[in-house]
Design a protein around this motif. Structure first.
Motif, PDB file in Angstrom:
ATOM      1  N   PRO A  94       0.856  -1.180   0.000  1.00 46.04           N
ATOM      2  CA  PRO A  94       0.000   0.000   0.000  1.00 46.04           C
ATOM      3  C   PRO A  94       0.895   1.233   0.000  1.00 46.04           C
ATOM      4  O   PRO A  94       2.005   1.192   0.527  1.00 46.04           O
ATOM      5  N   SER A  95       0.430   2.313  -0.567  1.00 49.49           N
ATOM      6  CA  SER A  95       1.268   3.520  -0.675  1.00 49.49           C
ATOM      7  C   SER A  95       1.909   3.863   0.661  1.00 49.49           C
ATOM      8  O   SER A  95       1.266   3.805   1.693  1.00 49.49           O
ATOM      9  N   GLY A  96       3.166   4.237   0.596  1.00 52.12           N
ATOM     10  CA  GLY A  96       3.828   4.702   1.793  1.00 52.12           C
ATOM     11  C   GLY A  96       4.271   3.616   2.747  1.00 52.12           C
ATOM     12  O   GLY A  96       4.874   3.887   3.768  1.00 52.12           O
ATOM     13  N   HIS A  97       4.005   2.368   2.398  1.00 52.11           N
ATOM     14  CA  HIS A  97       4.382   1.287   3.286  1.00 52.11           C
ATOM     15  C   HIS A  97       5.801   0.839   2.951  1.00 52.11           C
ATOM     16  O   HIS A  97       6.117   0.580   1.808  1.00 52.11           O
ATOM     17  N   SER A  98       6.643   0.724   3.965  1.00 53.37           N
ATOM     18  CA  SER A  98       8.012   0.338   3.627  1.00 53.37           C
ATOM     19  C   SER A  98       8.283  -1.107   4.046  1.00 53.37           C
ATOM     20  O   SER A  98       7.545  -1.687   4.823  1.00 53.37           O
ATOM     21  N   GLU A  99       9.345  -1.656   3.490  1.00 48.87           N
ATOM     22  CA  GLU A  99       9.748  -2.997   3.867  1.00 48.87           C
ATOM     23  C   GLU A  99      10.406  -2.954   5.245  1.00 48.87           C
ATOM     24  O   GLU A  99      10.718  -1.904   5.735  1.00 48.87           O
ATOM     25  N   PHE A 100      10.621  -4.130   5.821  1.00 48.04           N
ATOM     26  CA  PHE A 100      11.219  -4.063   7.144  1.00 48.04           C
ATOM     27  C   PHE A 100      12.711  -3.795   7.062  1.00 48.04           C
ATOM     28  O   PHE A 100      13.414  -4.279   6.189  1.00 48.04           O
ATOM     29  N   ILE A 101      13.141  -2.953   7.954  1.00 49.29           N
ATOM     30  CA  ILE A 101      14.541  -2.545   7.998  1.00 49.29           C
ATOM     31  C   ILE A 101      15.134  -3.164   9.258  1.00 49.29           C
ATOM     32  O   ILE A 101      14.505  -3.168  10.314  1.00 49.29           O
ATOM     33  N   ILE A 102      16.353  -3.680   9.125  1.00 49.40           N
ATOM     34  CA  ILE A 102      17.005  -4.282  10.273  1.00 49.40           C
ATOM     35  C   ILE A 102      17.842  -3.218  10.979  1.00 49.40           C
ATOM     36  O   ILE A 102      18.607  -2.504  10.339  1.00 49.40           O
ATOM     37  N   THR A 103      17.661  -3.105  12.264  1.00 51.13           N
ATOM     38  CA  THR A 103      18.442  -2.126  13.024  1.00 51.13           C
ATOM     39  C   THR A 103      19.267  -2.844  14.092  1.00 51.13           C
ATOM     40  O   THR A 103      19.130  -4.055  14.278  1.00 51.13           O
ATOM     41  N   GLY A 104      20.104  -2.075  14.778  1.00 55.67           N
ATOM     42  CA  GLY A 104      20.958  -2.657  15.802  1.00 55.67           C
ATOM     43  C   GLY A 104      20.171  -3.309  16.927  1.00 55.67           C
ATOM     44  O   GLY A 104      20.620  -4.254  17.560  1.00 55.67           O
ATOM     45  N   GLU A 105      18.946  -2.797  17.169  1.00 56.94           N
ATOM     46  CA  GLU A 105      18.142  -3.345  18.260  1.00 56.94           C
ATOM     47  C   GLU A 105      17.359  -4.589  17.841  1.00 56.94           C
ATOM     48  O   GLU A 105      16.799  -5.277  18.680  1.00 56.94           O
ATOM     49  N   SER A 106      17.277  -4.854  16.515  1.00 52.52           N
ATOM     50  CA  SER A 106      16.531  -6.033  16.064  1.00 52.52           C
ATOM     51  C   SER A 106      17.140  -7.283  16.668  1.00 52.52           C
ATOM     52  O   SER A 106      18.364  -7.424  16.741  1.00 52.52           O
ATOM     53  N   LYS A 107      16.273  -8.180  17.090  1.00 50.23           N
ATOM     54  CA  LYS A 107      16.781  -9.448  17.589  1.00 50.23           C
ATOM     55  C   LYS A 107      17.188 -10.309  16.406  1.00 50.23           C
ATOM     56  O   LYS A 107      16.426 -10.456  15.446  1.00 50.23           O
ATOM     57  N   LEU A 108      18.369 -10.888  16.516  1.00 52.29           N
ATOM     58  CA  LEU A 108      18.884 -11.680  15.400  1.00 52.29           C
ATOM     59  C   LEU A 108      17.944 -12.844  15.075  1.00 52.29           C
ATOM     60  O   LEU A 108      17.698 -13.159  13.906  1.00 52.29           O
ATOM     61  N   VAL A 109      17.373 -13.430  16.121  1.00 56.47           N
ATOM     62  CA  VAL A 109      16.491 -14.579  15.887  1.00 56.47           C
ATOM     63  C   VAL A 109      15.261 -14.171  15.073  1.00 56.47           C
ATOM     64  O   VAL A 109      14.816 -14.894  14.187  1.00 56.47           O
ATOM     65  N   ASP A 110      14.727 -12.972  15.322  1.00 56.40           N
ATOM     66  CA  ASP A 110      13.556 -12.497  14.566  1.00 56.40           C
ATOM     67  C   ASP A 110      13.892 -12.328  13.090  1.00 56.40           C
ATOM     68  O   ASP A 110      13.103 -12.657  12.209  1.00 56.40           O
ATOM     69  N   GLU A 142      24.357  -6.436  19.962  1.00 56.86           N
ATOM     70  CA  GLU A 142      25.001  -7.224  21.022  1.00 56.86           C
ATOM     71  C   GLU A 142      25.852  -8.353  20.442  1.00 56.86           C
ATOM     72  O   GLU A 142      26.985  -8.595  20.888  1.00 56.86           O
ATOM     73  N   VAL A 143      25.278  -9.026  19.449  1.00 56.21           N
ATOM     74  CA  VAL A 143      26.027 -10.126  18.831  1.00 56.21           C
ATOM     75  C   VAL A 143      27.299  -9.602  18.166  1.00 56.21           C
ATOM     76  O   VAL A 143      28.372 -10.203  18.272  1.00 56.21           O
ATOM     77  N   CYS A 144      27.185  -8.445  17.502  1.00 58.52           N
ATOM     78  CA  CYS A 144      28.352  -7.872  16.828  1.00 58.52           C
ATOM     79  C   CYS A 144      29.439  -7.550  17.852  1.00 58.52           C
ATOM     80  O   CYS A 144      30.619  -7.829  17.639  1.00 58.52           O
ATOM     81  N   LYS A 145      29.017  -6.960  18.952  1.00 58.91           N
ATOM     82  CA  LYS A 145      29.970  -6.588  19.984  1.00 58.91           C
ATOM     83  C   LYS A 145      30.686  -7.835  20.511  1.00 58.91           C
ATOM     84  O   LYS A 145      31.912  -7.869  20.623  1.00 58.91           O
ATOM     85  N   ALA A 146      29.889  -8.870  20.784  1.00 60.52           N
ATOM     86  CA  ALA A 146      30.464 -10.107  21.316  1.00 60.52           C
ATOM     87  C   ALA A 146      31.458 -10.727  20.337  1.00 60.52           C
ATOM     88  O   ALA A 146      32.392 -11.415  20.743  1.00 60.52           O
ATOM     89  N   ASN A 147      31.253 -10.502  19.041  1.00 61.05           N
ATOM     90  CA  ASN A 147      32.134 -11.104  18.039  1.00 61.05           C
ATOM     91  C   ASN A 147      33.186 -10.133  17.502  1.00 61.05           C
ATOM     92  O   ASN A 147      33.901 -10.457  16.552  1.00 61.05           O
ATOM     93  N   GLY A 148      33.224  -8.947  18.095  1.00 63.18           N
ATOM     94  CA  GLY A 148      34.215  -7.958  17.653  1.00 63.18           C
ATOM     95  C   GLY A 148      33.981  -7.485  16.230  1.00 63.18           C
ATOM     96  O   GLY A 148      34.926  -7.253  15.475  1.00 63.18           O
ATOM     97  N   LEU A 149      32.713  -7.338  15.837  1.00 64.79           N
ATOM     98  CA  LEU A 149      32.410  -6.920  14.469  1.00 64.79           C
ATOM     99  C   LEU A 149      31.903  -5.488  14.446  1.00 64.79           C
ATOM    100  O   LEU A 149      31.357  -4.997  15.422  1.00 64.79           O
ATOM    101  N   ASN A 150      32.081  -4.846  13.311  1.00 72.51           N
ATOM    102  CA  ASN A 150      31.596  -3.496  13.100  1.00 72.51           C
ATOM    103  C   ASN A 150      30.082  -3.560  12.859  1.00 72.51           C
ATOM    104  O   ASN A 150      29.625  -4.018  11.813  1.00 72.51           O
ATOM    105  N   THR A 151      29.315  -3.098  13.821  1.00 70.98           N
ATOM    106  CA  THR A 151      27.858  -3.257  13.747  1.00 70.98           C
ATOM    107  C   THR A 151      27.266  -2.595  12.510  1.00 70.98           C
ATOM    108  O   THR A 151      26.393  -3.165  11.854  1.00 70.98           O
TER     109      THR A 151
END
Lengths: 200, 268
Positions: free
Chosen positions: B26-42, B70-79
């Motif tokens: 529908p107009s103006g509806h965007s796809e889902f964007i992954i952010t730093g707070e997104s749970k990896l499992v989701d 959090e996962v990035c931090k634990a693995n020493g990755l650039n989030t």
């Protein structure tokens, strides 16, 4: 020629108006409709009265390009051309599924020439026969035996240009581009024996 | 947070092509964007293909309910890099920022190398194994041709990827080192440009397409279709994955390197 029936699938009113005003200048050539209603689009496709769909690919929620691939299939089944209307970045691989791409900053002339080019190929495709002719079989056999275009031309008493055009048609009909792929086709269809193949 | 569009919950299966028109946004509806707070499992629940991305970043499964950051931090990755790659792989219409930082380069190259390793040591041998099983099951004198063809294809992929590892990646890492050199006169003149390296991936794709066509259209019917289907599923998957892999090189790595080249040239 009858008017070209175009369905425009685009959400933005500004863009829709823009397309309309450009195409209106040649209204004797184009019959244009707009829609973004799923059912309506579906009906129009199935009516068989559609020549071309001008689609903004970001209209779909389609992260993997599956929808566009299915639409491509519909375009083949129902005989219309699929043209992308692009004004944001879009995956190039997916854009390959379109017959033509119109960019937001294309000039009027360019838009018309692109549309005309697409329609011309539409006519050509209808004449295409998918069965491989005897002559094309000969060419496949010689390609599979590792012959060059020039050698094939000499053997079949045709010009190199004709060989190239046969090879283009073969690729279109079989969907096989590589020489090794054609070789397998030739063996499967007994155009050459497996012994010939292992020798070459 | 992932905003899960309600579109996702409508049709589960794309059975008839009619369904696709229900996917119109529908107009103006965007796809889902992954952010730093997104749970990896989701994220993985929504798009299983991203499993490949996280394993190429060296993230192991079993991360519980941790967010991407959090996962990035634990693995020493650039989030921010991980988020960029996840989003690009998740949605092909995700727009990549024009200017990307050069500190992405080392991790990106490692990512691409891990991808190469996956293709060369896992995926391609697995498909070859499936082809062998197909040959065993089907007593067709011509089926060995498919194996030979696949080997040819594999060799091309190996050649292409090892060329990148031998020449392109070292070139880029060299640039990176040079850009850290403060004094311009110490710098080596640029002998290459990244654009010289960009060869088209189309030759390789050609053979993959041919193999699919042969199995679908041309190879005569076989008593066992199970392995034939399995091979096809894997080939389509490989094709998709390779496209994403190449897309990463073309859309993210190459632009950063171009900027870097300009920078070095401009100062040098």
């Amino acid at each position: 020629m009858d008017k070209l029936r175009i369905l425009v699938v685009e959400h933005s009113e500004i863009i829709r108006q823009g397309i309309f005003s450009i195409l209106r200048s040649q209204s004797y050539k184009y019959e244009i409709r707009f829609s973004d209603q799923a059912r309506d689009i579906n009906d129009q496709i199935r009516s068989g009265k559609l020549d071309l769909m001008l689609l903004n690919p970001s209209t779909y929620f389609d992260p993997k390009g599956e929808r566009i691939r299915l639409l491509r299939q519909d375009a083949i089944n129902f005989g219309f051309k699929l043209v992308a209307l692009v004004y944001a970045y879009f995956d190039e691989q997916l854009l390959l599924l379109f017959d033509e791409i119109i960019y937001i900053n294309d000039e009027e002339e360019k838009i018309f020439s692109k549309l005309e080019k697409v329609v011309e190929t539409a006519v050509q495709l209808q004449d295409d026969d998918v069965t491989v002719s005897q002559r094309e079989m000969d060419v496949i056999r010689l390609v599979a035996l590792g012959k060059s275009n020039r050698e094939i031309a000499e053997e079949l008493f045709i010009s190199v240009h004709t060989v190239i055009s046969h090879r283009k048609n073969i690729t279109n009909k079989l969907g096989i581009k590589s020489v090794s792929g054609l070789t397998i086709y030739a063996v499967i269809n007994k155009l050459i024996g497996a012994e010939d193949f292992s020798k070459s | 947070m992932i905003r899960k569009p309600d579109i996702l919950s409508v049709p589960k299966k794309i059975s008839a092509s009619f369904d696709i028109y229900n996917y119109l946004i529908p107009s103006g509806h965007s796809e889902f964007i992954i952010t730093g707070e997104s749970k990896l499992v989701d994220i993985i629940q929504l798009n299983q293909r991203l499993l490949l991305v996280i394993s190429r970043f060296g993230i192991s499964l079993g991360f519980g309910d941790k967010s991407v950051a959090e996962v990035c931090k634990a693995n020493g990755l650039n989030t921010s890099l991980v988020l960029l790659v996840l989003n690009v792989f998740n949605s092909h219409s995700y727009s990549v920022p024009e200017l990307l930082p050069k500190n992405y380069i080392a991790e990106l190259i490692q990512y691409l190398k891990n991808g190469h390793k996956y293709f060369l040591t896992s995926k391609l041998p697995y498909i070859e194994e499936l082809i062998n099983r197909f040959i065993e099951k089907n007593d067709n004198p011509n089926s060995y041709l498919l194996r030979n063809f696949f080997k040819e294809y594999t060799n091309e992929v190996v050649e292409h990827m090892s060329l990148e590892e031998r020449t392109v990646f070292p070139y880029i890492l060299g640039l990176l080192q040079q850009s850290d050199v403060e004094k311009a006169d110490v710098r080596q003149p640029l002998t290459y440009k990244i654009d010289d390296f960009i060869d088209n991936h189309s030759n390789i794709e050609e053979k993959l397409d041919d193999l699919k066509q042969l199995l679908i259209k041309h190879f005569p019917p076989t008593p066992d279709q199970f392995f034939r289907n399995l091979i096809l599923f894997e080939l389509f998957d490989l094709d998709y994955d390779l496209n994403d892999h190449n897309g990463l090189e073309e859309r993210i790595l190459t632009p950063i390197v171009r900027t870097l080249e300009k920078e070095i040239k401009g100062n040098g």
